[in-house]
Write a protein that holds these residues in place. Sequence first.
Motif, mmCIF file in Angstrom:
data_model
loop_
_atom_site.group_PDB
_atom_site.id
_atom_site.type_symbol
_atom_site.label_atom_id
_atom_site.label_comp_id
_atom_site.label_asym_id
_atom_site.label_seq_id
_atom_site.Cartn_x
_atom_site.Cartn_y
_atom_site.Cartn_z
ATOM 1 N N ARG B 2 0.721 -0.951 0.047
ATOM 2 C CA ARG B 2 -0.468 0.195 0.332
ATOM 3 C C ARG B 2 0.787 0.903 -0.148
ATOM 4 N NH1 ARG B 2 -4.991 0.899 1.781
ATOM 5 N NH2 ARG B 2 -5.461 -0.425 0.828
ATOM 6 N N ALA B 3 0.488 2.375 -1.074
ATOM 7 C CA ALA B 3 1.017 3.626 -1.154
ATOM 8 C C ALA B 3 0.182 4.505 -0.100
ATOM 9 C CB ALA B 3 1.868 3.788 -2.154
ATOM 10 N N THR B 4 0.194 5.684 0.070
ATOM 11 C CA THR B 4 -0.222 6.346 0.352
ATOM 12 C C THR B 4 0.247 8.098 -0.169
ATOM 13 O OG1 THR B 4 -1.376 5.256 2.541
ATOM 14 C CG2 THR B 4 -1.971 7.757 1.921
ATOM 15 N N VAL B 5 -0.756 8.497 -0.878
ATOM 16 C CA VAL B 5 -0.368 10.144 -1.402
ATOM 17 C C VAL B 5 -1.433 11.109 -1.043
ATOM 18 C CG1 VAL B 5 0.508 11.518 -3.300
ATOM 19 C CG2 VAL B 5 1.125 8.488 -3.240
ATOM 20 N N THR B 6 -0.665 11.852 -0.281
ATOM 21 C CA THR B 6 -1.674 13.548 0.454
ATOM 22 C C THR B 6 -1.164 14.456 -0.568
ATOM 23 O OG1 THR B 6 -1.407 12.862 2.705
ATOM 24 C CG2 THR B 6 -1.889 14.454 1.909
ATOM 25 N N GLN B 38 -8.144 22.121 1.530
ATOM 26 C CA GLN B 38 -8.410 21.032 1.838
ATOM 27 C C GLN B 38 -7.896 20.361 1.217
ATOM 28 O OE1 GLN B 38 -12.709 20.273 1.119
ATOM 29 N NE2 GLN B 38 -12.315 18.519 -0.600
ATOM 30 N N GLY B 39 -7.414 19.391 1.052
ATOM 31 C CA GLY B 39 -6.670 18.561 0.275
ATOM 32 C C GLY B 39 -7.283 17.204 -0.148
ATOM 33 N N LYS B 40 -6.727 16.343 -0.906
ATOM 34 C CA LYS B 40 -6.944 14.462 -0.719
ATOM 35 C C LYS B 40 -5.778 14.253 -1.387
ATOM 36 C CE LYS B 40 -6.059 15.431 -6.009
ATOM 37 N NZ LYS B 40 -6.072 15.978 -7.511
ATOM 38 N N VAL B 41 -6.584 12.182 -0.434
ATOM 39 C CA VAL B 41 -5.575 11.550 -0.600
ATOM 40 C C VAL B 41 -5.479 10.703 -1.385
ATOM 41 C CG1 VAL B 41 -7.004 10.706 1.515
ATOM 42 C CG2 VAL B 41 -4.722 9.478 1.378
ATOM 43 N N ILE B 42 -4.683 9.857 -1.820
ATOM 44 C CA ILE B 42 -4.799 8.574 -2.732
ATOM 45 C C ILE B 42 -4.290 7.281 -2.253
ATOM 46 C CG2 ILE B 42 -4.353 8.262 -4.764
ATOM 47 C CD1 ILE B 42 -4.312 11.567 -5.505
ATOM 48 N N GLU B 43 -4.899 6.574 -2.082
ATOM 49 C CA GLU B 43 -4.540 5.304 -1.198
ATOM 50 C C GLU B 43 -3.851 4.115 -2.480
ATOM 51 O OE1 GLU B 43 -6.416 3.759 1.505
ATOM 52 O OE2 GLU B 43 -5.962 5.025 3.077
ATOM 53 N N MET B 58 4.607 8.764 -10.544
ATOM 54 C CA MET B 58 3.131 8.992 -10.465
ATOM 55 C C MET B 58 2.333 10.034 -9.710
ATOM 56 S SD MET B 58 1.181 4.719 -9.044
ATOM 57 C CE MET B 58 2.515 3.015 -9.503
ATOM 58 N N CYS B 59 3.584 10.579 -9.159
ATOM 59 C CA CYS B 59 2.430 11.554 -8.567
ATOM 60 C C CYS B 59 3.236 13.459 -9.813
ATOM 61 C CB CYS B 59 2.646 12.321 -7.052
ATOM 62 S SG CYS B 59 3.016 11.046 -6.408
ATOM 63 N N GLU B 60 4.369 12.902 -10.393
ATOM 64 C CA GLU B 60 4.850 14.170 -10.552
ATOM 65 C C GLU B 60 3.858 14.318 -12.470
ATOM 66 O OE1 GLU B 60 7.436 16.358 -10.317
ATOM 67 O OE2 GLU B 60 7.895 15.768 -8.394
ATOM 68 N N LYS B 61 3.359 12.934 -12.120
ATOM 69 C CA LYS B 61 2.693 12.705 -13.493
ATOM 70 C C LYS B 61 1.591 13.087 -13.807
ATOM 71 C CE LYS B 61 6.456 10.061 -16.040
ATOM 72 N NZ LYS B 61 6.913 8.760 -17.379
ATOM 73 N N LEU B 62 1.204 12.310 -12.775
ATOM 74 C CA LEU B 62 -0.422 12.365 -12.974
ATOM 75 C C LEU B 62 -1.334 12.895 -11.689
ATOM 76 C CD1 LEU B 62 -3.168 11.068 -14.731
ATOM 77 C CD2 LEU B 62 -3.150 9.010 -13.046
ATOM 78 N N LEU B 63 -1.261 12.411 -10.182
ATOM 79 C CA LEU B 63 -1.245 12.838 -9.752
ATOM 80 C C LEU B 63 -1.686 13.889 -9.064
ATOM 81 C CD1 LEU B 63 -0.488 8.887 -7.518
ATOM 82 C CD2 LEU B 63 -2.892 9.566 -8.877
ATOM 83 N N GLU B 69 0.005 22.059 -6.558
ATOM 84 C CA GLU B 69 0.237 21.362 -4.805
ATOM 85 C C GLU B 69 1.688 20.405 -5.002
ATOM 86 O OE1 GLU B 69 -4.451 19.612 -6.368
ATOM 87 O OE2 GLU B 69 -3.146 18.822 -7.771
ATOM 88 N N SER B 70 1.425 20.260 -4.221
ATOM 89 C CA SER B 70 2.535 19.629 -3.236
ATOM 90 C C SER B 70 1.996 18.617 -3.166
ATOM 91 C CB SER B 70 3.708 20.218 -1.862
ATOM 92 O OG SER B 70 2.468 20.431 -0.532
ATOM 93 N N TYR B 71 2.920 17.107 -2.861
ATOM 94 C CA TYR B 71 2.190 15.790 -2.218
ATOM 95 C C TYR B 71 3.466 15.824 -1.315
ATOM 96 C CZ TYR B 71 5.567 14.198 -5.502
ATOM 97 O OH TYR B 71 7.027 14.023 -7.009
ATOM 98 N N ARG B 72 2.789 14.690 -1.214
ATOM 99 C CA ARG B 72 3.937 13.603 0.354
ATOM 100 C C ARG B 72 3.301 12.301 0.040
ATOM 101 N NH1 ARG B 72 1.310 14.878 5.298
ATOM 102 N NH2 ARG B 72 -0.087 13.160 5.816
ATOM 103 N N ILE B 73 3.858 10.679 0.164
ATOM 104 C CA ILE B 73 4.070 9.860 0.174
ATOM 105 C C ILE B 73 4.813 8.958 1.150
ATOM 106 C CG2 ILE B 73 4.924 7.534 -1.159
ATOM 107 C CD1 ILE B 73 5.944 9.702 -3.669
ATOM 108 N N GLU B 74 3.441 8.250 1.278
ATOM 109 C CA GLU B 74 3.876 7.387 2.617
ATOM 110 C C GLU B 74 3.778 6.093 2.171
ATOM 111 O OE1 GLU B 74 1.922 8.383 6.414
ATOM 112 O OE2 GLU B 74 0.693 10.379 4.897
ATOM 113 N N MET B 75 4.918 5.208 2.173
ATOM 114 C CA MET B 75 5.255 3.632 1.989
ATOM 115 C C MET B 75 4.242 2.743 3.218
ATOM 116 S SD MET B 75 5.865 4.348 -1.672
ATOM 117 C CE MET B 75 5.938 2.561 -2.408
ATOM 118 N N GLY B 76 3.959 1.736 2.436
ATOM 119 C CA GLY B 76 3.651 0.994 3.510
ATOM 120 C C GLY B 76 3.552 -0.138 3.519
#
Lengths: 77, 77
Positions: B2-6, B38-43, B58-63, B69-76
């Motif tokens: 699982r990866a969570t992108v905020t 408000q932001g979004k979270v993509i699992e 994936m974040c740079e090209k699509l998400l 926007e900035s993004y943060r990745i958490e690898m689960g």
Amino acid sequence: MRATVTVSLKAGVLDPQGEAIKGALGSMGFEGVDGVRQGKVIELDLAPGTREDTVREMCEKLLANTVIESYRIEMGA
Amino acid sequence: MRATVTVSLKAGVLDPQGEAIKGALGSMGFEGVDGVRQGKVIELDLAPGTREDTVREMCEKLLANTVIESYRIEMGA
């Protein structure tokens, strides 16, 4: 103080946005993407001393549609 | 795995959804709400062994729209 509310669709609820992202990643050549779910994160700047119960009430009344969404509250400093 | 992108709007970028939530909370009688973003979270359910670099791509090209926007990745697990 800061509170972060994460709102996610409950399991079993159709997520068209997530499906669209999954399809797009696949067509861009990213392999092995088995599922995508999209939720929202709401960051609240609150008066010092605001209680988690108050944030829970905000979630129940406005921030989440509890029929189809679940929410998680993190209280920050 | 699982990866969570905020994904969050960068500071200084107008957030009409956040402003709408702030206004609604105020009109519902919740006091002391100084700001809402408000932001979004993509699992993402990914194949085992997927690297964080792949998720970053994936974040740079699509998400995320990295202009605003900035993004943060958490690898689960």
